[in-house]
Enzyme design. Structure first.
Site, mmCIF file in Angstrom:
data_model
loop_
_atom_site.group_PDB
_atom_site.id
_atom_site.type_symbol
_atom_site.label_atom_id
_atom_site.label_comp_id
_atom_site.label_asym_id
_atom_site.label_seq_id
_atom_site.Cartn_x
_atom_site.Cartn_y
_atom_site.Cartn_z
ATOM 1 C CE LYS A 13 -1.994 -1.322 3.993
ATOM 2 N NZ LYS A 13 -1.240 -2.403 4.150
ATOM 3 N NE ARG A 88 -4.408 -1.474 9.808
ATOM 4 C CZ ARG A 88 -3.486 -1.025 9.496
ATOM 5 N NH1 ARG A 88 -3.531 0.190 8.619
ATOM 6 N NH2 ARG A 88 -2.329 -1.871 9.215
ATOM 7 N NE ARG A 127 7.915 -2.591 6.057
ATOM 8 C CZ ARG A 127 6.670 -2.581 6.287
ATOM 9 N NH1 ARG A 127 5.810 -1.768 5.501
ATOM 10 N NH2 ARG A 127 5.882 -2.934 7.384
ATOM 11 N NE ARG A 160 6.203 -0.470 10.059
ATOM 12 C CZ ARG A 160 5.000 -0.828 9.297
ATOM 13 N NH1 ARG A 160 5.089 0.202 8.324
ATOM 14 N NH2 ARG A 160 4.225 -1.424 9.821
ATOM 15 N NE ARG A 171 2.149 -5.122 10.755
ATOM 16 C CZ ARG A 171 3.258 -4.831 10.184
ATOM 17 N NH1 ARG A 171 4.381 -5.048 10.486
ATOM 18 N NH2 ARG A 171 3.129 -4.214 9.157
#
Ligand code: AP5
Length: 211
Positions: A13, A88, A127, A160, A171
């Site tokens: 996203k 969400r 990431r 992160r 998650r």
């Protein structure tokens, strides 16, 4: 143009938002980036949100909707926006409907980026993030020009806190239980894109749809 980008954690996203921002000259509104900034600055909201975020759980709907109500009042929202990571939950989607009526706006498109859980888990370990801008990289699929540095500022990239495998799996569970029902909520107005394809191909598919 007012867009919602829906999809699993790590689905792409944020990556696709940056392309859409540049193309349509509208802001990316990432509730995740906003919350991380609150946590970093130790605001009251940041203190309340931190524990849920570190566990990979969702922050309370009321807090999120209050934050978004303020954000929609910013002048850069006048020509549209990309909602990245919001809504969400069904509660947030209903809250968003009310906020949009108040500001006399309506969502044009809901884009759902679809990626399998196993691929997500593999992706997340690679990431890297530039926290100030929200620019995201991947050590293999979207590497920065200089290792560990942001392309535009040359500042350090970070990993992160919630990208540990165990937190990512949590998650994903939260996504399936609480966010996926939104696909039905928006069912008349959605475009599903295969997020397993290379970044550029996902981008082209979204752009072709929006044309
Ligand atoms: P948030 O920051 O929104 O995280 P998320 O939804 O879990 O999504 P991510 O930012 O992890 O992933 P992304 O889809 O943007 O993927 P990206 O482009 O980075 O939320 C974090 C936390 O904040 C939540 O867990 C929750 O606690 C809280 N929160 C946030 N919003 C909330 C809300 N509305 N309500 C309640 N709580 C909220 O891509 C991932 C990686 O893959 C990158 O390295 C990228 O380079 C790479 N990549 C992207 N596309 C591809 C591709 N096609 N092929 C290969 N690699 C790719």
């Amino acid at each position: 143009m007012k867009l919602i980008l829906l999809g699993p954690p790590g689905g792409g996203k944020g990556t696709q938002s940056k392309f859409l921002m540049d193309e349509f000259n509208i802001p990316q509104i990432s509730t995740g980036d906003m919350l991380r900034s609150h946590v970093k600055n130790n605001t009251l909201l940041g203190i309340k949100a931190k524990e849920a975020m570190n566990k990979g759980e969702l922050v309370n709907d009321v807090l999120i909707l209050e934050m978004m109500k303020l954000r929609f009042n910013d002048p850069d929202c006048i020509n549209g926006f990309i909602l990245d990571g919001f809504p969400r939950t069904i509660g947030q989607a209903e809250g968003l409907d009310k906020l949009l009526i108040e500001i006399n706006q309506k969502i044009d498109h809901v884009i759902i980026i679809q990626v399998d859980d196993d691929q997500i888990v593999k992706r997340m370990s690679g990431r890297r993030l530039h926290p100030k801008s929200g620019r995201v990289y991947h050590i293999k699929y979207n590497p920065p020009k200089n290792i560990g540095k942001d392309d535009l500022t040359n500042e350090d990239l970070i990993i992160r806190d919630d990208d540990k495998e165990e937190t990512v799996r949590n998650r994903l569970e939260v996504y399936h239980a609480q966010t996926k029902p939104l696909i039905d909520y928006y069912k008349n107005n959605v475009f599903k894109v295969d997020g397993k394809k290379p970044i550029e191909m996902v981008k082209n598919n979204i752009f072709n749809y929006l044309k």
